[in-house]
Design a protein around this motif. Structure first.
Motif, short mmCIF file in Angstrom:
data_model
loop_
_atom_site.label_atom_id
_atom_site.label_comp_id
_atom_site.label_asym_id
_atom_site.label_seq_id
_atom_site.Cartn_x
_atom_site.Cartn_y
_atom_site.Cartn_z
N UNK A 300 0.81 -1.21 0.00
CA UNK A 300 0.00 0.00 0.00
C UNK A 300 0.85 1.27 0.00
N UNK A 301 2.14 1.11 0.25
CA UNK A 301 3.05 2.27 0.28
C UNK A 301 3.67 2.55 -1.08
N UNK A 302 3.33 1.74 -2.07
CA UNK A 302 3.79 2.02 -3.43
C UNK A 302 2.92 3.13 -4.00
N UNK A 303 3.53 4.25 -4.29
CA UNK A 303 2.82 5.41 -4.82
C UNK A 303 3.75 6.13 -5.78
N UNK A 304 3.55 5.90 -7.05
CA UNK A 304 4.48 6.43 -8.04
C UNK A 304 4.39 7.95 -8.13
N UNK A 305 5.56 8.57 -8.21
CA UNK A 305 5.61 10.03 -8.29
C UNK A 305 5.01 10.55 -9.60
#
Length: 326
Positions: A300-305
């Motif tokens: 859930x901490x994968x958040x692409x810039x």
């Protein structure tokens, strides 16, 4: 068989076929329509070829995923892993062509686990001959600090299942130095990445300054971990390092190196492959919640810039998501 007509030898056979529950509708209709052409001893049906039964259309329907969006993430839900692997190969080949043409290199990051099996279509026709493998540069998002021929090695898994079957130049496959300690191997790998930035193989994110890989092909553990970033571990909060090490992994072997979240989240593209009913609960939490809780799973901490994040799941893994039935 597909070029020949299907003939019915006798009235008894015709009757038997009409009663068969497995008879395709197209043949059942044809038999009914032609029952008046009985000539005394046998039917004289019109020629019916396999082309009338559109298997290609049926196959296409089976391989067409349900698409669900959550924020800037796209979730593709496939009937089965076979259909998933076909689509994954297509996306990878398209991105390979794009980046090879645009900048002369395609930087690909692999993980371990079942992901490698899902890459098998790339080593088959048409991709094995059409992909420009000479432009590929291959890395690992994490690695176990074991010899390269050890059963726990992600390098060995990838080599046996994929890399040995495609002509990527060996000098463009970046395995860890397995003669070093976990800390030394992590430092060495980060040094390698910085060298490749200097030579132009790797780009840096203009917004964060971390390396920007063209494509990360990732898997997810049943506890929601990605790379060697495990739930509740202090490494989840690493903000400075590109590559770090772990000596107390909750999953053996204990010594590993891993990319950090700033590197993962700087990617241009991530394809996250998640299959099997054993991961349905984690998929439900990751995609069915609002991600505002304090106990986020690593996935859930994968958040692409500024990249594109696509989930590749099968119906079993997505079985607990609402509106996800095929």
């Amino acid at each position: 068989m597909c070029s020949s007509a299907i003939s019915l030898a006798s009235t008894a056979l015709s009757s038997q076929l009409r009663r068969s529950p497995s008879l395709p509708p197209i043949l059942r209709s044809a038999l009914k329509a032609q029952s008046s052409i009985y000539t005394g001893r046998c039917f004289a049906p019109r020629s019916i070829t396999c082309r009338r039964i559109d298997h290609r259309r049926r196959s296409a329907m089976a391989s067409t995923p349900i698409k669900v969006s959550k924020g800037n993430q796209e979730v593709l839900i496939f009937e089965n892993e076979e259909a998933l692997s076909v689509s994954l190969a297509k996306l990878t080949a398209e991105l390979s062509e794009k980046y090879a043409n645009d900048r002369g290199a395609f930087t690909v990051v692999l993980s371990g686990g079942s992901l490698i099996k899902s890459l098998r279509k790339l080593s088959e026709s048409p991709y094995v001959d059409s992909v420009n493998w000479a432009k590929w540069h291959v890395f690992w998002v994490d690695e176990r600090v074991v010899p390269k021929d050890h059963p726990d090695s992600n390098y060995k898994l990838a080599y046996d299942g994929f890399l040995s079957k495609v002509p990527i130049p060996p000098g463009q496959v970046y395995a860890i130095n397995d003669s070093l300690s976990a800390e030394g191997a992590a430092d060495d790998y980060e040094t390698c990445l910085k060298h490749l930035v200097n030579t132009g193989v790797l780009k840096l994110s203009t917004t964060t300054g971390f390396p920007k890989f063209d494509l990360m092909l990732l898997g997810m553990g049943p506890d929601g971990h990605i790379a060697s970033l495990f739930p509740g571990h202090p490494l989840l909060n690493e903000k400075q390092r590109w590559v770090t090490h772990i000596t107390n992994s909750p999953k053996p072997p204990p010594e590993r190196i891993t990319f950090t979240f700033p590197v993962i989240n700087a990617s241009a593209n991530i394809a996250l492959v998640v299959t099997g009913a054993g991961k349905a609960g984690v998929v439900q939490k990751a995609l069915g919640s609002d991600n505002n809780s304090s106990d986020l799973l690593p996935v859930e901490m994968v958040s692409l810039d500024e990249g594109e994040f696509t989930w590749f799941t099968d119906k079993d893994a997505a079985s607990k998501l609402p509106n996800a039935s095929l």
